[in-house]
Design a protein around this motif. Sequence first.
Motif, PDB file in Angstrom:
ATOM      1  N   THR A 101       0.732   8.710   0.417  1.00  0.00           N
ATOM      2  CA  THR A 101       1.363  10.029   0.421  1.00  0.00           C
ATOM      3  C   THR A 101       1.619  10.428   1.881  1.00  0.00           C
ATOM      4  OG1 THR A 101      -0.727  11.207   0.589  1.00  0.00           O
ATOM      5  CG2 THR A 101       0.080  10.711  -1.658  1.00  0.00           C
ATOM      6  N   LEU A 116       5.532   3.180   2.268  1.00  0.00           N
ATOM      7  CA  LEU A 116       5.107   1.792   2.149  1.00  0.00           C
ATOM      8  C   LEU A 116       4.453   1.391   3.471  1.00  0.00           C
ATOM      9  CD1 LEU A 116       8.431   0.501   0.569  1.00  0.00           C
ATOM     10  CD2 LEU A 116       6.418   1.392  -0.612  1.00  0.00           C
ATOM     11  N   TRP A 117       3.135   1.261   3.473  1.00  0.00           N
ATOM     12  CA  TRP A 117       2.386   1.075   4.709  1.00  0.00           C
ATOM     13  C   TRP A 117       2.766  -0.198   5.469  1.00  0.00           C
ATOM     14  CZ3 TRP A 117       0.561   3.037   8.679  1.00  0.00           C
ATOM     15  CH2 TRP A 117      -0.285   2.331   9.532  1.00  0.00           C
ATOM     16  N   PRO A 167       9.554   7.353  -6.316  1.00  0.00           N
ATOM     17  CA  PRO A 167       9.294   6.748  -7.631  1.00  0.00           C
ATOM     18  C   PRO A 167       9.949   7.528  -8.769  1.00  0.00           C
ATOM     19  CG  PRO A 167       7.240   7.131  -6.421  1.00  0.00           C
ATOM     20  CD  PRO A 167       8.340   7.751  -5.639  1.00  0.00           C
ATOM     21  N   TYR A 186       9.939   3.989   2.679  1.00  0.00           N
ATOM     22  CA  TYR A 186       9.457   4.892   1.633  1.00  0.00           C
ATOM     23  C   TYR A 186      10.356   4.814   0.419  1.00  0.00           C
ATOM     24  CZ  TYR A 186      13.020   8.404   2.929  1.00  0.00           C
ATOM     25  OH  TYR A 186      14.209   9.064   3.190  1.00  0.00           O
ATOM     26  N   LEU A 233       6.657   8.285  -1.630  1.00  0.00           N
ATOM     27  CA  LEU A 233       5.530   7.408  -1.328  1.00  0.00           C
ATOM     28  C   LEU A 233       5.959   6.477  -0.197  1.00  0.00           C
ATOM     29  CD1 LEU A 233       4.164   6.454  -4.862  1.00  0.00           C
ATOM     30  CD2 LEU A 233       3.158   8.036  -3.198  1.00  0.00           C
ATOM     31  N   THR A 274       0.851  -1.185   0.000  1.00  0.00           N
ATOM     32  CA  THR A 274       0.000   0.000   0.000  1.00  0.00           C
ATOM     33  C   THR A 274       0.882   1.228   0.000  1.00  0.00           C
ATOM     34  OG1 THR A 274      -1.627  -1.228   1.292  1.00  0.00           O
ATOM     35  CG2 THR A 274      -1.875   1.173   1.210  1.00  0.00           C
ATOM     36  N   TYR A 275       0.792   2.024  -1.061  1.00  0.00           N
ATOM     37  CA  TYR A 275       1.574   3.245  -1.195  1.00  0.00           C
ATOM     38  C   TYR A 275       0.760   4.413  -0.654  1.00  0.00           C
ATOM     39  CZ  TYR A 275       4.348   0.403  -4.365  1.00  0.00           C
ATOM     40  OH  TYR A 275       5.122  -0.595  -4.903  1.00  0.00           O
TER      41      TYR A 275
END
Length: 73
Positions: free
Chosen positions: A8, A50-51, A41, A38, A48, A5-6
């Motif tokens: 912000t 990374l959850w 990209p 994170y 982004l 899950t990306y």
Amino acid sequence: MNGVTYLTTDELSARIRYTPATIRNQLKDNVLIEGKHYIRPFGGRKILFLWEPIEVDMKLGSTDSVAMPVAIE
């Protein structure tokens, strides 16, 4: 989809209840590690988060015992 899950900065802020400024200025690069927590990209400036790795490390931190110094008189 690869199961990641990306998020912000604003989306992460809503999940962990820290302000976006705190995430950017205090957590990023001190607690959150590029490549693990994170990514940037396409080599850009946008970040982004990374959850899943963040969630795992948050849970690990809450189970670690912290030794408190004891004053001996």
